[in-house]
Write an enzyme that holds these catalytic residues in place. Structure first.
Site, mmCIF file in Angstrom:
data_model
loop_
_atom_site.group_PDB
_atom_site.id
_atom_site.type_symbol
_atom_site.label_atom_id
_atom_site.label_comp_id
_atom_site.label_asym_id
_atom_site.label_seq_id
_atom_site.Cartn_x
_atom_site.Cartn_y
_atom_site.Cartn_z
ATOM 1 N N ILE A 1 4.905 4.466 -0.947
ATOM 2 C CA ILE A 1 6.047 3.572 -1.192
ATOM 3 C C ILE A 1 5.686 2.095 -1.137
ATOM 4 O O ILE A 1 6.534 1.254 -1.434
ATOM 5 C CB ILE A 1 7.189 3.833 -0.189
ATOM 6 C CG1 ILE A 1 6.725 3.564 1.237
ATOM 7 C CG2 ILE A 1 7.761 5.221 -0.365
ATOM 8 C CD1 ILE A 1 7.873 3.392 2.199
ATOM 9 N N TYR A 2 4.464 1.751 -0.797
ATOM 10 C CA TYR A 2 4.125 0.335 -0.726
ATOM 11 C C TYR A 2 4.165 -0.286 -2.128
ATOM 12 O O TYR A 2 3.452 0.133 -3.035
ATOM 13 C CB TYR A 2 2.735 0.136 -0.132
ATOM 14 C CG TYR A 2 2.614 0.447 1.342
ATOM 15 C CD1 TYR A 2 3.732 0.601 2.163
ATOM 16 C CD2 TYR A 2 1.359 0.579 1.934
ATOM 17 C CE1 TYR A 2 3.614 0.881 3.504
ATOM 18 C CE2 TYR A 2 1.227 0.862 3.292
ATOM 19 C CZ TYR A 2 2.353 1.016 4.063
ATOM 20 O OH TYR A 2 2.230 1.305 5.406
ATOM 21 N N ALA A 3 4.991 -1.298 -2.258
ATOM 22 C CA ALA A 3 5.120 -2.053 -3.509
ATOM 23 C C ALA A 3 5.344 -1.129 -4.696
ATOM 24 O O ALA A 3 4.725 -1.278 -5.750
ATOM 25 C CB ALA A 3 3.891 -2.927 -3.731
ATOM 26 N N GLY A 4 6.247 -0.181 -4.524
ATOM 27 C CA GLY A 4 6.616 0.699 -5.621
ATOM 28 C C GLY A 4 5.470 1.532 -6.152
ATOM 29 O O GLY A 4 5.447 1.889 -7.335
ATOM 30 N N GLY A 5 4.494 1.844 -5.299
ATOM 31 C CA GLY A 5 3.335 2.619 -5.732
ATOM 32 C C GLY A 5 2.202 1.769 -6.266
ATOM 33 O O GLY A 5 1.084 2.253 -6.463
#
Length: 341
Positions: free
Chosen positions: A61-65
């Site tokens: 989930i970090y920065a939308g993948g």
């Protein structure tokens, strides 16, 4: 660089792990305006490897993948796959729809495949559950993780912030069924948040689990005077949930870090990180790096052994706090979906 085994496993990791949450597209996800894009991220991956760091941690989930995408691309360019340790995590929802998040068998199987696609890798070395999932039986979680390992998609498994009883239950479920057990616990631990010392650290010592703390510098608060602001401190939503900048006890600890740093001629970050190595369970704090000195300050911590007097000065002001990492950040991840997929 110094290296250590991660828990009882045979896996060798550098005693610093580069956290890759800082790298990605700031328009996606929920982290803030302080993220670095691919080109701006390059020097930090190259610098980490030059310093001997072989351990890299990210999450789906970090920065939308896009954190996984950047991490995978730059590591493929700069490193040999067999020499580095790549970790990622799953739990947070990647879309606002049923089964796109949590720790069900369906979600975990999808999450590992999606992460491998974004990373451009055949396997990850450490696949971690980002939080505990009350909605899924732990037996289902542990069997799915075991099957992911047996399928060759992950070499080892780990967990992140949860209560000690939950972690103990998960380990026992895996042991009793002959399934793969966790070798690592990624939990919140720093001079401003030491609640993990009560139960989780002793449990990890007893179980032979390596501790890889997140937020070892309290999201930058231990690296600067208490009243100094940065872009991240002003836009980091999770940081404001985890830490109360008006807390006088925290401010006293921050001041003590500064005093000892001045006495030693060292950076505040180096002192705050060096404290972690006084905890025998800690294998590798997960550091963030968005400025050139962040890496050198972190590496310098490995050469600092704090005296008993310095440790006492740093720890004396602390007062107990309500547990935050497993609940508040978990709630934040539940409320936002990954955008752009």
């Amino acid at each position: 660089m110094k290296y250590t085994r991660l828990g009882k496993s045979g896996l060798n990791v550098s005693q610093l792990c580069l956290g890759c949450m800082s790298y990605g597209d700031s328009s996606k996800g929920w982290h803030g305006d302080w993220l670095l894009d691919e080109e701006a991220s390059r020097p930090f991956f190259r610098g980490a490897l030059e310093h001997g760091i072989n351990f890299f941690d990210t999450a789906n989930i970090y920065a939308g993948g896009t954190s996984e995408q950047i991490t995978g691309k730059l590591l493929r360019e700069y490193a040999r796959r067999d020499e580095i340790v790549v970790a990622t995590k799953a739990y947070g929802a990647w879309r606002n729809a049923p089964n796109t998040g949590g720790l069900s068998r369906k979600s975990l199987m999808q999450a590992i495949d999606d992460s491998l696609t974004r990373l451009g890798m055949d396997y990850v070395d450490l696949f971690q559950i980002h939080r505990w999932d009350d909605a899924t039986p732990i037996e289902e979680v542990m069997e799915a993780l075991h099957d992911i390992v047996k399928a060759g998609k992950a070499r080892y498994i780990g967990a992140s912030s949860m209560y000690a009883w939950q972690f103990a239950k998960a380990q026992e479920v895996a042991r009793s069924h002959g399934w793969t057990r966790f070798i690592a616990m990624q939990n919140q631990l720093n001079l401003l948040y030491r609640e993990e010392e009560r139960e989780m650290l002793p449990l990890c010592a007893d179980e032979g689990v390596g501790v890889i703390p997140w937020s070892p510098l309290a999201r930058g608060r231990l690296t600067r005077p208490a009243d100094e602001e940065t872009v991240r401190s002003k836009t980091d939503r999770v940081g404001t949930m985890l830490y109360d900048d008006s807390n006088e006890t925290d401010r006293a600890i921050i001041a003590e870090v500064g005093a000892i740093a001045q006495e030693r001629g060292a950076a505040r970050a180096s002192i705050a990180l060096a404290w972690h190595y006084s905890k025998t369970q800690v294998a590798a704090p997960i550091i963030g790096a968005t400025k050139a000195h962040h890496l050198s300050d972190a590496v310098a911590a490995l050469e600092i052994t704090l005296t008993d007097d310095e440790l006492a000065r740093l720890e004396k002001p602390y007062r107990p706090k309500w547990p935050t990492g497993m609940a508040m950040q978990g709630a934040a991840m539940d409320q936002v979906t990954v955008r752009g997929e």
